[in-house]
Design a protein around this motif. Sequence first.
Motif: not given
Length: 464
Positions: A327-333, A381-396
């Motif tokens: 998964i490209n870590p630079a691209v939002p999920v 408000l939390q949804v705003q963060h989720l739409r920018r979330c990238k793979a390296d912010q997630l667990s394995g």
Amino acid sequence: MTAGVDITVENLHIAALTRSDRPQRPILSGINFHVASGESLAIMGPSGAGKTTLVKAMLGDLGHELEVTRGRVAIDGHLPLSMRGGALRAFRRQCAYVDQDPGATLPPRWSVRRILRQRAGLTDDEALVLLSDFGIADIGGILDRTPTQLSGGQRRRLGIAAGIAGQPKLLLIDEPTAGVDATAAKVVLDSLKVAQRRSGATCVVITHDRKVAEELANRAIFIGDDATGQDVGEPRPFTAQAEDRAGADTLLSIENLTLSHGAQEILTDFNLSIRRGEVVGISGPSGRGKTTLLRAILGLHPISQGTISGVDPHSVGWIPQESELSINPAVPVATILRRAAKRAAEHTAARTTKGSVDLSEISSVLHALDLPDFLDLSPRLQVQHLRRCKADQLSGGQRQRINVARALLRNPRLLVADEPTSALDRANALRVVSLLKSSSPQRATIIASHDPDVLAACDRVIGL
């Protein structure tokens, strides 16, 4: 024997950073525990609960997306989250961290000899003694092979061997038996126990498996809900080779296939036909060629002999074992998922409007996998963060489920999956199994796995 370290975690709170005008998203809250020098602790809990984040906090490695909002982590009196530069590098040289993705921390172009020599200055004889403890010393030309020439399970064992080679004071291991069969898992566990006794290192193990925790740890702490049930059931009986099922609905046909790594044959005279709607499991000991077979189906590994037919490269879904590398870590999920759905729309009549895709389908898949709705358009408000979330912010485990979602959203005629539940707790593994089984009766699915739940869900299982 190297002395271990003393670990103290006091009232630790970690949150994900958002824009300055947005509230932070809690990752860990109020964590407290103490590990004495030489003791072993297991950290358990469901995927996404923050287990890996907690371990990385011990290394002072939270990155730029996470922040400690309260509490502290102390290792032998040192505060790794406050250390910088040379002091932090010197501290980390006393630690070994074996990541849960088998190939993520091993240089893919380095030989095994170079990896072990760089980590601990081992001679060839010393390296082979170490590798023999992990059951991989007898692989032909092992010291000259690169990680890409080993199976996922073999890379896992090599990663652990490289981790303990330098006699660390603190050993941090993330899912040590994920993606390996029962025989290889026993080798890994036995070797880790030997390493613990010889080094005297303090050991912290992340695992979903209570049996692993009991083998390696003196005690366990639980992060989030305890979803580690053990009643996994039994897989269906294996068949030595696939029976002849060729017909009008055959989507994949393999005839007299031989695959090799260099001069060594990995798979010989293999035959398999998969029809529309079938889910076929591939199982067998680590190193028998499961991943190599899947890569050959995808056109990523050369064929020594035989044929693979029926594969349309534009209609294949791929779920790799190593989610961190895929998964490209630079691209939002959210962007990754939209692209997958758009690719499917371009090959079908599924476009809802010109140039767009059905976002409700993406939301449905995410819900089935118990993932956040990264595309939710509501003004919370939390949804705003989720739409920018990238793979390296997630667990394995979350990354692995994102890989599953991406593959399914492409709506492939053939779905190829390599250990799709290896990083998941049982509750999330069952979600993945259910979705793979029910997602499309028009699809053929082939899954390499050691997981009894996955194999039990397959229509048939091929043993290698």
